[in-house]
Design a protein around this motif. Structure first.
Motif, PDB file in Angstrom:
ATOM      1  N   ASP A  53       0.843  -1.188   0.000  1.00  0.00           N
ATOM      2  CA  ASP A  53       0.000   0.000   0.000  1.00  0.00           C
ATOM      3  C   ASP A  53       0.882   1.244   0.000  1.00  0.00           C
ATOM      4  O   ASP A  53       2.030   1.203   0.447  1.00  0.00           O
ATOM      5  CB  ASP A  53      -0.894  -0.010   1.239  1.00  0.00           C
ATOM      6  CG  ASP A  53      -2.309   0.426   0.923  1.00  0.00           C
ATOM      7  OD1 ASP A  53      -2.518   0.978  -0.160  1.00  0.00           O
ATOM      8  OD2 ASP A  53      -3.207   0.218   1.760  1.00  0.00           O
ATOM      9  N   ARG A  54       0.341   2.360  -0.445  1.00  0.00           N
ATOM     10  CA  ARG A  54       1.158   3.558  -0.580  1.00  0.00           C
ATOM     11  C   ARG A  54       0.400   4.806  -0.122  1.00  0.00           C
ATOM     12  O   ARG A  54      -0.828   4.852  -0.120  1.00  0.00           O
ATOM     13  CB  ARG A  54       1.597   3.747  -2.046  1.00  0.00           C
ATOM     14  CG  ARG A  54       2.628   2.702  -2.508  1.00  0.00           C
ATOM     15  CD  ARG A  54       3.944   2.896  -1.774  1.00  0.00           C
ATOM     16  NE  ARG A  54       4.944   1.898  -2.115  1.00  0.00           N
ATOM     17  CZ  ARG A  54       5.173   0.789  -1.432  1.00  0.00           C
ATOM     18  NH1 ARG A  54       4.433   0.500  -0.368  1.00  0.00           N
ATOM     19  NH2 ARG A  54       6.129  -0.049  -1.784  1.00  0.00           N
ATOM     20  N   ASP A  55       1.173   5.836   0.271  1.00  0.00           N
ATOM     21  CA  ASP A  55       0.667   7.169   0.593  1.00  0.00           C
ATOM     22  C   ASP A  55      -0.240   7.192   1.815  1.00  0.00           C
ATOM     23  O   ASP A  55      -1.269   7.879   1.849  1.00  0.00           O
ATOM     24  CB  ASP A  55      -0.064   7.779  -0.620  1.00  0.00           C
ATOM     25  CG  ASP A  55       0.887   8.011  -1.788  1.00  0.00           C
ATOM     26  OD1 ASP A  55       2.100   8.200  -1.536  1.00  0.00           O
ATOM     27  OD2 ASP A  55       0.426   8.002  -2.941  1.00  0.00           O
ATOM     28  N   TRP A  56       0.183   6.462   2.853  1.00  0.00           N
ATOM     29  CA  TRP A  56      -0.565   6.458   4.110  1.00  0.00           C
ATOM     30  C   TRP A  56       0.324   6.840   5.285  1.00  0.00           C
ATOM     31  O   TRP A  56       0.099   6.395   6.410  1.00  0.00           O
ATOM     32  CB  TRP A  56      -1.232   5.104   4.346  1.00  0.00           C
ATOM     33  CG  TRP A  56      -2.344   4.849   3.394  1.00  0.00           C
ATOM     34  CD1 TRP A  56      -2.372   3.931   2.387  1.00  0.00           C
ATOM     35  CD2 TRP A  56      -3.593   5.546   3.345  1.00  0.00           C
ATOM     36  NE1 TRP A  56      -3.566   4.005   1.703  1.00  0.00           N
ATOM     37  CE2 TRP A  56      -4.331   4.990   2.276  1.00  0.00           C
ATOM     38  CE3 TRP A  56      -4.147   6.586   4.091  1.00  0.00           C
ATOM     39  CZ2 TRP A  56      -5.607   5.445   1.938  1.00  0.00           C
ATOM     40  CZ3 TRP A  56      -5.420   7.041   3.756  1.00  0.00           C
ATOM     41  CH2 TRP A  56      -6.138   6.460   2.686  1.00  0.00           C
ATOM     42  N   MET A  57       1.321   7.667   5.040  1.00  0.00           N
ATOM     43  CA  MET A  57       2.131   8.151   6.155  1.00  0.00           C
ATOM     44  C   MET A  57       1.250   8.933   7.132  1.00  0.00           C
ATOM     45  O   MET A  57       0.205   9.477   6.763  1.00  0.00           O
ATOM     46  CB  MET A  57       3.269   9.022   5.662  1.00  0.00           C
ATOM     47  CG  MET A  57       4.324   8.282   4.846  1.00  0.00           C
ATOM     48  SD  MET A  57       5.302   7.097   5.804  1.00  0.00           S
ATOM     49  CE  MET A  57       6.321   8.209   6.780  1.00  0.00           C
ATOM     50  N   ILE A  58       1.669   8.983   8.381  1.00  0.00           N
ATOM     51  CA  ILE A  58       0.876   9.573   9.459  1.00  0.00           C
ATOM     52  C   ILE A  58       1.533  10.860   9.953  1.00  0.00           C
ATOM     53  O   ILE A  58       2.730  10.874  10.250  1.00  0.00           O
ATOM     54  CB  ILE A  58       0.751   8.579  10.628  1.00  0.00           C
ATOM     55  CG1 ILE A  58       0.008   7.315  10.179  1.00  0.00           C
ATOM     56  CG2 ILE A  58       0.041   9.226  11.826  1.00  0.00           C
ATOM     57  CD1 ILE A  58       0.114   6.165  11.171  1.00  0.00           C
ATOM     58  N   ALA A  59       0.737  11.917  10.039  1.00  0.00           N
ATOM     59  CA  ALA A  59       1.145  13.125  10.761  1.00  0.00           C
ATOM     60  C   ALA A  59       0.488  13.059  12.133  1.00  0.00           C
ATOM     61  O   ALA A  59      -0.739  13.082  12.242  1.00  0.00           O
ATOM     62  CB  ALA A  59       0.707  14.388  10.021  1.00  0.00           C
ATOM     63  N   GLY A  60       1.291  12.906  13.169  1.00  0.00           N
ATOM     64  CA  GLY A  60       0.755  12.809  14.517  1.00  0.00           C
ATOM     65  C   GLY A  60       0.511  14.183  15.111  1.00  0.00           C
ATOM     66  O   GLY A  60       1.182  15.158  14.755  1.00  0.00           O
TER      67      GLY A  60
END
Length: 437
Positions: A53-60
């Motif tokens: 899967d791609r483009d699911w980084m998290i900004a906390g």
């Protein structure tokens, strides 16, 4: 030397992600990026991206304290998950977190992340008190102004005005029917503060229900030292957890979502039976062991459940008081679930402090104990284990275990000191939950 993107090649003894972090866009903004989120949702997201899967980084987002930002940002968002059991410890370096923003000074950056077209999900582990509810369950607007609500409202206005699709708001907290509660509370905020957005929110956004089950104790200095010795790098954001993990999600999203099922999550049409079993059996027994275990002089869950009397109480609560009130889903075995819970509680490698579980009792006890108590009352049954837990909680409110960490500590402490246990029970506990004047 701390773990970071630059030092990562020097890490040893740990599994790690293989995807290119820098090539991935942020797709999730998560409020409450504490240890629980890092051991659960971020861990699932990391494994979903590892599976392709791609483009699911998290900004906390940390709404008030900069502590987590100070742990994670110097490490480029990297951290270690240590899974512990009697058989040993497995380490995995998680790469799914891009950054941590702090609400007290970076509100504009948080809103910008929420309003960005590539962001599809806003998720939450803010604990029960983070939803800013009044005693009757409605939204306390004064408290809400210091929470996530105004940030979401600002971002929703920007998305609407720019013609960007709505967000999925994903509560990962221990609230009964958490999706509907979040939708209701967000709607109350918009109706009061931004009525022009209320219909857009209702039409464009979705709030699926979830149930999360993983035991995550607070990380200690000894834990960090052990992980550093194994990894060869220090990690200020490391988390310790058990091997077991469960995530049940209502399959109802406003748009795209990560393929969390590739990491073992269950996407279902109805979360309620899983959620009720967890709240009433696992969380209910946890709170019982916390208050009664502290009264008996224990420090950790595994110590409390090794006490024959306390184990018998926990077994009774789960099997005889809570389980009969749960209408199980097809294939959901509550007897096996109780067996598994006792084994998990007894894990000697997991130092889960009872005082950590005892926090915020006023926010937890209604769904963990009182709903079970009321369901049994309607069936003509009593709940001796829950009654013992309430007695333990009352002693806790009087300061028997030290300072009380609870948003209603002052009010409840005054009531507890002014009345005996029977009087306090009559004053506080009713069919509709806690009665706090």
């Amino acid at each position: 030397m701390r773990i970071s993107a630059a030092t990562l090649p020097q890490a040893r003894g740990a599994a790690r992600f293989g995807y290119d972090r820098e090539a991935q866009k942020v797709g999730i903004v998560h409020f409450g990026i504490g240890a629980f989120h890092r051991a659960h949702q971020a861990w699932y997201t990391d494994r979903a991206m590892e599976a392709g899967d791609r483009d699911w980084m998290i900004a906390g987002v940390s709404l008030r304290s900069a502590a987590v930002a100070e742990q994670m940002n110097p490490q480029d968002g990297l951290y270690t998950v240590a899974e512990r059991s009697a058989a040993g410890t497995d380490l995995r370096i998680v790469g799914a977190v891009r950054e941590v923003l702090v609400g007290t000074g970076e509100a504009g950056a948080i809103v910008a992340r929420l309003a960005a077209p590539e962001t599809r999900i806003a998720s939450f582990t803010v604990t029960e008190k983070g939803y800013c509810r009044a005693a009757d369950g409605s939204l306390d607007l004064n408290l809400a102004e210091g929470g996530f609500y105004p940030l979401l409202a600002d971002a929703m206005r920007q998305r609407r005005d720019a013609g960007i699709a709505g967000l999925t708001l994903l509560s990962c907290d221990n609230l009964a029917d958490n999706g509907k509660q979040l939708a209701r509370l967000m709607g109350e905020y918009l109706f009061a503060r931004a009525p022009d957005l209320a219909s857009w929110f209702e039409g464009e956004c979705r709030c699926p229900a979830t149930m999360i089950d993983r035991i995550v104790p607070a990380t200690t200095g000894a834990d960090r030292a052990e992980i550093e010795a194994a990894l060869g790098l220090s990690d200020e954001a490391a988390v310790v957890t058990e091997r077991f993990s469960q995530w049940v999600i209502e399959d109802r999203f406003a748009g795209a979502r990560p393929r969390w099922e590739a990491a073992g999550a269950q996407l279902v049409s109805d979360v309620a039976p899983y959620e009720m079993a967890k709240l009433r059996m696992l969380n209910g027994a946890h709170s019982l062991l916390a208050y009664c275990g502290l009264a008996a002089g224990h420090t950790y869950v595994h110590e409390a459940v090794a006490d024959p009397g306390l184990r018998a109480l926990a077994e009774r609560l789960m099997r005889e008081e809570a389980a009969p009130t749960v209408q199980a889903a097809p294939g959901q075995d509550l007897v096996a679930y109780a067996d598994e819970l006792i084994a998990r509680f007894a894990n000697p490698a997991l130092d889960h402090r009872l005082i950590q579980i005892a926090m915020d009792g006023s926010q937890k006890i209604p769904q963990r104990w009182l709903e079970t108590l009321e369901a049994n009352r309607r069936m003509g049954r009593t709940c001796p284990a829950i009654e013992a837990g309430l007695t333990g909680w009352f002693h806790h409110l009087r300061g028997a275990n030290g300072p009380v960490d609870d948003p209603l500590a002052d009010r409840l402490g005054s009531m507890a000191r002014a009345h005996d246990d029977l009087q306090l029970r009559d004053l506080l506990v009713g069919p509709q939950g806690l009665r706090i004047e």
